[in-house]
Design an enzyme around this catalytic site. Structure first.
Site, short mmCIF file in Angstrom:
data_model
loop_
_atom_site.label_atom_id
_atom_site.label_comp_id
_atom_site.label_asym_id
_atom_site.label_seq_id
_atom_site.Cartn_x
_atom_site.Cartn_y
_atom_site.Cartn_z
N GLY A 182 0.58 -0.86 0.27
CA GLY A 182 -0.11 -0.16 -0.29
C GLY A 182 1.17 1.57 0.08
N ILE B 289 2.15 2.84 2.87
CA ILE B 289 3.48 2.57 3.25
C ILE B 289 5.08 1.58 2.61
CG2 ILE B 289 4.93 2.00 5.73
CD1 ILE B 289 2.12 3.09 7.30
N THR C 8 5.61 -3.57 11.20
CA THR C 8 5.33 -2.25 11.69
C THR C 8 4.36 -1.62 11.65
OG1 THR C 8 6.86 -1.63 9.58
CG2 THR C 8 8.15 -1.19 11.15
N GLU D 270 0.00 -4.11 24.37
CA GLU D 270 0.98 -2.88 24.29
C GLU D 270 0.64 -1.61 25.40
OE1 GLU D 270 1.70 -3.22 19.47
OE2 GLU D 270 0.31 -0.99 20.31
N HIS E 110 5.88 0.46 19.68
CA HIS E 110 5.20 1.31 18.10
C HIS E 110 5.18 2.76 18.32
CE1 HIS E 110 0.47 0.28 17.14
NE2 HIS E 110 1.32 1.70 16.80
N ALA F 207 6.79 4.30 15.04
CA ALA F 207 7.30 4.83 13.69
C ALA F 207 6.30 5.57 13.09
CB ALA F 207 6.65 3.28 13.08
#
Length: 323
Positions: free
Chosen positions: A154, A156, A235, A266, A285, A287
């Site tokens: 996609g 990213i 990621t 998380e 987390h 990024a």
């Protein structure tokens, strides 16, 4: 009277200053924390939601009867109850790729950190150990001439591909939505099926949304298919990886190492099994958010809110609600 935008969760004063500076004329931000009486009171007044997703289900949509749009500042939307949004007839949009550059850069950083053993060497140096061990024990690797396998091409994924090509990597990809041959040629990537990608890639990088089809996409069977010495980078979302299977696979050396920005839970428990492995590099987390893209995310969000307020269709509606 100003049109109300519910903003949650509360961010730092510096971030809120950015939000307020970009709030269009005629709109008012109502800032509240999820689950508080103030949140539900604001939801009852709001026509728009702007912020991050935190278990947004039926209770949320019922508390906001005037809601016209849920505009997320994140790319991921797995904490939004899609059926509840559909029942409420409220479009849900993500951030329009505002954090794509940040995640792509973070991905390359994790690849380099793993292959160059950055964390291990840092810990050695600050502990007074300088070039400890023999060369065979401290091997580092180059990106040049390695093969990167991108799972999910996609917004990213495409940016990761462009950056990897700058390191002279070969880029393969697997995605349920395949590019045209001309698009593949222009980007410099080649489509393969997932098993072939796992067998041939030196680096496997995950860039898929979390849904029923991608949960535990990488499990024991997939890890067993990875080539010796290959590494895994994640990621996107923690549950895309079966963490128990990854733990066992990393102990067995296939994959040889992993760079993870996301985990299933998380923040993780203090005794998380992956913490005990020397071949895991972790970030919290982190990024997506950068100082630069807070502005980009708010700009995209307010633009979409204004589009809907003007009677136009929103952009970046999530795929499950776009038909």
């Amino acid at each position: 009277m100003a049109t109300k935008i519910l903003f949650a969760p509360r961010q730092s004063d510096a971030v809120l200053d950015i939000a307020r500076s970009l709030t269009p004329k005629g709109f008012e931000l109502l800032i509240a924390e999820f689950g508080t009486p103030e949140f539900y009171a604001a939801a009852g007044q709001a026509e728009y939601y702007l912020g991050l997703a935190r278990q947004m289900g039926g209770e949320f949509f019922r508390s906001a009867p005037n809601l016209k749009l849920v505009q997320l500042l994140s790319a991921g939307y797995d904490r939004v109850d899609i059926e509840a949004a559909r029942k409420a007839a409220v479009p849900v949009c993500n951030n329009g790729g505002a954090n794509a550059i940040a995640v792509a850069e973070h991905t390359i950083m994790l690849i380099l950190a793993v292959l160059k053993r950055v964390v291990h060497f840092h810990n050695d140096v600050v502990a007074g150990k300088w070039r400890v061990g023999g060369f065979d024990d401290q091997r580092v690797y180059e990106l040049s001439r390695k093969t990167l396998g991108i799972v999910g091409l996609g917004n990213i994924g495409k940016k990761v591909a462009r950056r990897a090509l700058a390191f002279d990597m070969t880029v393969l990809y697997y995605d349920i939505a395949r590019l045209s041959e001309a698009e593949e040629d222009a980007l410099g990537v080649r489509f393969v099926l997932l098993p072939e990608l796992l067998r041939t890639a030196d680096v496997v990088s995950l860039h898929v949304p979390l849904d029923d089809s991608t949960r535990h996409l990488m499990g024991a069977g997939e890890f067993a298919q990875m080539k010796p010495g290959a590494i895994l980078i994640n990621t996107c979302r923690g549950p895309v990886v079966d963490e128990g299977a990854l733990y066992e696979a990393l102990k067995a050396g296939r994959p040889a190492a992993a760079g993870l920005d996301v985990l299933v839970e998380e923040p993780p428990a203090k005794d998380h099994p992956l913490f005990a492995l020397p071949n895991v590099t972790l970030t919290p987390h982190s990024a997506g958010p950068t100082w630069e893209n807070w502005t980009a995310r708010f700009r995209n969000g307010f633009d979409n809110i204004q589009r809907v307020a003007a009677g136009r269709a929103p952009k970046w509606v999530i795929p499950e609600l776009s038909s």
